[in-house]
Design a protein around this motif. Structure first.
Motif, PDB file in Angstrom:
ATOM      1  N   GLU A 186       0.284  -2.030  11.632  1.00 56.79           N
ATOM      2  CA  GLU A 186      -0.660  -0.813  11.797  1.00 56.79           C
ATOM      3  C   GLU A 186       0.421   0.042  12.396  1.00 56.79           C
ATOM      4  OE1 GLU A 186      -5.026   0.398  13.130  1.00 56.79           O
ATOM      5  OE2 GLU A 186      -4.240  -1.346  13.567  1.00 56.79           O
ATOM      6  N   LEU A 187       1.221  -0.297  13.361  1.00 59.50           N
ATOM      7  CA  LEU A 187       2.213   0.730  13.971  1.00 59.50           C
ATOM      8  C   LEU A 187       3.161   1.584  12.972  1.00 59.50           C
ATOM      9  CD1 LEU A 187       3.151   2.163  16.558  1.00 59.50           C
ATOM     10  CD2 LEU A 187       4.657   0.056  17.067  1.00 59.50           C
ATOM     11  N   ALA A 188       3.693   0.652  12.117  1.00 57.57           N
ATOM     12  CA  ALA A 188       4.677   1.203  11.088  1.00 57.57           C
ATOM     13  C   ALA A 188       3.867   2.144  10.316  1.00 57.57           C
ATOM     14  CB  ALA A 188       5.254   0.186  10.291  1.00 57.57           C
ATOM     15  N   PHE A 189       2.461   1.826   9.818  1.00 52.59           N
ATOM     16  CA  PHE A 189       1.643   2.545   9.098  1.00 52.59           C
ATOM     17  C   PHE A 189       1.501   3.958   9.715  1.00 52.59           C
ATOM     18  CE2 PHE A 189      -2.710   3.521   8.024  1.00 52.59           C
ATOM     19  CZ  PHE A 189      -2.760   3.704   6.714  1.00 52.59           C
ATOM     20  N   LEU A 190       0.808   3.929  10.926  1.00 50.69           N
ATOM     21  CA  LEU A 190       0.540   5.149  11.714  1.00 50.69           C
ATOM     22  C   LEU A 190       1.844   6.056  12.007  1.00 50.69           C
ATOM     23  CD1 LEU A 190      -1.934   3.553  14.597  1.00 50.69           C
ATOM     24  CD2 LEU A 190      -2.497   5.232  12.303  1.00 50.69           C
ATOM     25  N   GLN A 191       3.207   5.376  12.210  1.00 49.22           N
ATOM     26  CA  GLN A 191       4.426   6.083  12.683  1.00 49.22           C
ATOM     27  C   GLN A 191       4.848   6.785  11.301  1.00 49.22           C
ATOM     28  OE1 GLN A 191       6.673   2.953  14.101  1.00 49.22           O
ATOM     29  NE2 GLN A 191       6.580   3.795  16.160  1.00 49.22           N
ATOM     30  N   GLN A 192       4.563   6.422  10.045  1.00 53.34           N
ATOM     31  CA  GLN A 192       4.841   6.805   8.834  1.00 53.34           C
ATOM     32  C   GLN A 192       3.966   8.153   8.504  1.00 53.34           C
ATOM     33  OE1 GLN A 192       5.635   4.575   5.295  1.00 53.34           O
ATOM     34  NE2 GLN A 192       5.735   2.551   6.866  1.00 53.34           N
ATOM     35  N   MET A 193       2.821   7.955   9.250  1.00 55.83           N
ATOM     36  CA  MET A 193       1.846   9.202   9.202  1.00 55.83           C
ATOM     37  C   MET A 193       2.258  10.325  10.260  1.00 55.83           C
ATOM     38  SD  MET A 193      -1.958   7.509   8.697  1.00 55.83           S
ATOM     39  CE  MET A 193      -2.948   8.861   9.051  1.00 55.83           C
ATOM     40  N   PHE A 214       0.973  -1.019  -0.055  1.00 57.90           N
ATOM     41  CA  PHE A 214       0.131  -0.089  -0.032  1.00 57.90           C
ATOM     42  C   PHE A 214       0.924   1.313  -0.182  1.00 57.90           C
ATOM     43  CE2 PHE A 214      -1.839   3.437   2.325  1.00 57.90           C
ATOM     44  CZ  PHE A 214      -3.101   3.550   1.937  1.00 57.90           C
ATOM     45  N   GLU A 215       0.705   2.175  -0.793  1.00 51.48           N
ATOM     46  CA  GLU A 215       1.512   3.557  -1.014  1.00 51.48           C
ATOM     47  C   GLU A 215       0.469   4.549  -1.443  1.00 51.48           C
ATOM     48  OE1 GLU A 215       5.564   4.975  -3.220  1.00 51.48           O
ATOM     49  OE2 GLU A 215       4.774   3.111  -3.460  1.00 51.48           O
ATOM     50  N   GLY A 216       0.697   5.579  -0.509  1.00 52.45           N
ATOM     51  CA  GLY A 216      -0.276   6.971  -0.650  1.00 52.45           C
ATOM     52  C   GLY A 216       0.298   8.120   0.154  1.00 52.45           C
ATOM     53  N   THR A 217      -0.315   9.166   0.066  1.00 50.18           N
ATOM     54  CA  THR A 217       0.047  10.403   0.795  1.00 50.18           C
ATOM     55  C   THR A 217      -1.001  10.805   1.582  1.00 50.18           C
ATOM     56  OG1 THR A 217       1.760  10.951  -0.952  1.00 50.18           O
ATOM     57  CG2 THR A 217       1.319  12.784   0.602  1.00 50.18           C
ATOM     58  N   ASN A 218      -0.974  10.812   2.778  1.00 46.63           N
ATOM     59  CA  ASN A 218      -1.953  11.173   3.632  1.00 46.63           C
ATOM     60  C   ASN A 218      -2.450  12.690   3.574  1.00 46.63           C
ATOM     61  OD1 ASN A 218      -2.645  11.692   7.216  1.00 46.63           O
ATOM     62  ND2 ASN A 218      -4.224  10.993   5.652  1.00 46.63           N
ATOM     63  N   THR A 219      -3.370  13.306   2.728  1.00 43.43           N
ATOM     64  CA  THR A 219      -3.594  14.604   2.253  1.00 43.43           C
ATOM     65  C   THR A 219      -5.026  14.727   2.749  1.00 43.43           C
ATOM     66  OG1 THR A 219      -4.072  13.779  -0.121  1.00 43.43           O
ATOM     67  CG2 THR A 219      -1.766  14.949   0.513  1.00 43.43           C
ATOM     68  N   ILE A 224      -6.771  14.446  11.001  1.00 45.84           N
ATOM     69  CA  ILE A 224      -6.413  15.320  10.003  1.00 45.84           C
ATOM     70  C   ILE A 224      -5.344  14.770   9.208  1.00 45.84           C
ATOM     71  CG2 ILE A 224      -7.434  17.039  11.317  1.00 45.84           C
ATOM     72  CD1 ILE A 224      -4.658  18.050  11.807  1.00 45.84           C
ATOM     73  N   ALA A 225      -5.201  15.270   8.203  1.00 45.56           N
ATOM     74  CA  ALA A 225      -4.406  15.057   7.164  1.00 45.56           C
ATOM     75  C   ALA A 225      -2.758  15.421   7.601  1.00 45.56           C
ATOM     76  CB  ALA A 225      -4.436  15.770   5.905  1.00 45.56           C
ATOM     77  N   THR A 226      -1.802  14.620   7.745  1.00 42.53           N
ATOM     78  CA  THR A 226      -0.330  14.832   7.725  1.00 42.53           C
ATOM     79  C   THR A 226       0.405  15.419   6.763  1.00 42.53           C
ATOM     80  OG1 THR A 226       0.056  12.536   7.699  1.00 42.53           O
ATOM     81  CG2 THR A 226      -0.628  13.349   9.780  1.00 42.53           C
ATOM     82  N   GLY A 227       0.007  15.069   5.684  1.00 39.24           N
ATOM     83  CA  GLY A 227       0.897  15.189   4.169  1.00 39.24           C
ATOM     84  C   GLY A 227       2.080  14.096   4.366  1.00 39.24           C
ATOM     85  N   LYS A 228       1.910  13.301   5.022  1.00 40.15           N
ATOM     86  CA  LYS A 228       2.925  12.227   5.169  1.00 40.15           C
ATOM     87  C   LYS A 228       3.044  11.087   4.001  1.00 40.15           C
ATOM     88  CE  LYS A 228       5.334  13.780   8.726  1.00 40.15           C
ATOM     89  NZ  LYS A 228       6.620  14.243   9.243  1.00 40.15           N
ATOM     90  N   HIS A 229       3.937  10.673   3.528  1.00 40.38           N
ATOM     91  CA  HIS A 229       3.661   9.513   2.477  1.00 40.38           C
ATOM     92  C   HIS A 229       4.040   8.227   3.339  1.00 40.38           C
ATOM     93  CE1 HIS A 229       4.006   8.010  -1.462  1.00 40.38           C
ATOM     94  NE2 HIS A 229       4.882   7.342  -1.093  1.00 40.38           N
ATOM     95  N   VAL A 230       2.978   7.269   2.949  1.00 37.61           N
ATOM     96  CA  VAL A 230       3.312   5.913   3.520  1.00 37.61           C
ATOM     97  C   VAL A 230       3.418   4.904   2.555  1.00 37.61           C
ATOM     98  CG1 VAL A 230       1.661   4.375   4.951  1.00 37.61           C
ATOM     99  CG2 VAL A 230       1.668   6.838   5.342  1.00 37.61           C
ATOM    100  N   VAL A 231       4.329   3.989   2.880  1.00 35.54           N
ATOM    101  CA  VAL A 231       4.583   2.483   2.258  1.00 35.54           C
ATOM    102  C   VAL A 231       4.491   1.576   3.421  1.00 35.54           C
ATOM    103  CG1 VAL A 231       5.975   1.491   0.730  1.00 35.54           C
ATOM    104  CG2 VAL A 231       5.817   3.871   0.564  1.00 35.54           C
ATOM    105  N   VAL A 232       3.572   0.637   2.977  1.00 33.14           N
ATOM    106  CA  VAL A 232       3.306  -0.576   3.927  1.00 33.14           C
ATOM    107  C   VAL A 232       2.950  -1.665   3.405  1.00 33.14           C
ATOM    108  CG1 VAL A 232       0.997  -0.130   4.748  1.00 33.14           C
ATOM    109  CG2 VAL A 232       2.489  -1.142   6.255  1.00 33.14           C
ATOM    110  N   SER A 233       3.631  -2.634   3.689  1.00 32.31           N
ATOM    111  CA  SER A 233       3.330  -4.098   3.254  1.00 32.31           C
ATOM    112  C   SER A 233       2.383  -4.943   4.086  1.00 32.31           C
ATOM    113  CB  SER A 233       4.604  -5.026   2.837  1.00 32.31           C
ATOM    114  OG  SER A 233       5.445  -4.240   1.668  1.00 32.31           O
ATOM    115  N   GLY A 234       1.737  -5.950   3.316  1.00 29.49           N
ATOM    116  CA  GLY A 234       0.840  -6.556   4.471  1.00 29.49           C
ATOM    117  C   GLY A 234       0.548  -8.249   3.514  1.00 29.49           C
ATOM    118  N   TYR A 235      -0.402  -8.663   4.264  1.00 32.45           N
ATOM    119  CA  TYR A 235      -0.790  -9.949   3.792  1.00 32.45           C
ATOM    120  C   TYR A 235      -2.306 -10.124   3.943  1.00 32.45           C
ATOM    121  CZ  TYR A 235      -1.522 -15.110   4.018  1.00 32.45           C
ATOM    122  OH  TYR A 235      -2.007 -16.407   3.896  1.00 32.45           O
TER     123      TYR A 235
END
Length: 172
Positions: free
Chosen positions: A155-162, A112-117, A124-135
């Motif tokens: 989920e922790l890595a996902f939220l930390q990237q945000m 999953f890749e995207g920017t939290n806009t 609220i939007a952080t403007g941070k780009h997130v890349v997380v893998s899953g199964y």
């Protein structure tokens, strides 16, 4: 063994062989339908945010779990759950790293890749780009429609990237 016996054995063998061949063709056809429906789920549902496409490839009481928590028990709830991601990450893209089909299940590793806009849930939007893998594990009904999805990711890595952080616990 007489001619009649040989003919009878050949007929039994051919009948069994034809049944196995038909069952194998049915299995291949079902796997092709499952694969096609999964491709639609990712390409149309997630990457193009086309919720209407999900209705034709899924059963009405579609069940979705994220990290062991049921987040949807029908297509309307699935749509609401996916919209949280679509709103938070308008540019999100899901790519498939690996995919395997066995019986009526599909197992996949994805990124999953995207920017939290946009607003993500209540955040609220952080403007941070997130890349997380899953199964994910998908189960299909006998016609090849998706019935169950179980997705796991960090989920922790996902939220930390945000931009979220953990606050250490208070220990007395």
């Amino acid at each position: 063994m007489g001619r009649m016996g040989i003919v009878l054995i050949m007929m039994v063998f051919l009948g069994t062989s034809c049944k196995e061949h038909d069952a194998n063709e049915d299995k291949i056809a079902l796997e092709n339908t499952m694969s096609k429906n999964f491709d639609i789920y990712i390409a149309q549902g997630w990457n193009r945010k086309n919720m209407d496409s999900l209705r034709s490839i899924s059963i009405e009481n579609y069940s979705r779990e994220l990290n062991g928590i049921k987040v949807a028990k029908n297509l309307n709830e699935l749509e609401a759950n996916l919209n949280i991601y679509f709103n938070g990450f308008p540019d999100l893209e899901i790519s498939i790293d690996h995919c395997t089909i066995k019986n009526n299940q599909l197992f996949t590793q994805w990124t999953f890749e995207g920017t939290n806009t946009g607003t993500f849930g209540e955040s609220i939007a952080t403007g941070k780009h997130v890349v997380v893998s899953g199964y994910s594990e998908f189960t299909f009904d006998p016609s090849g429609k998706i019935s169950t999805e179980k997705t796991y990711y960090n989920e922790l890595a996902f939220l930390q990237q945000m931009g979220f952080t953990l606050i250490p616990p208070i220990v007395d």
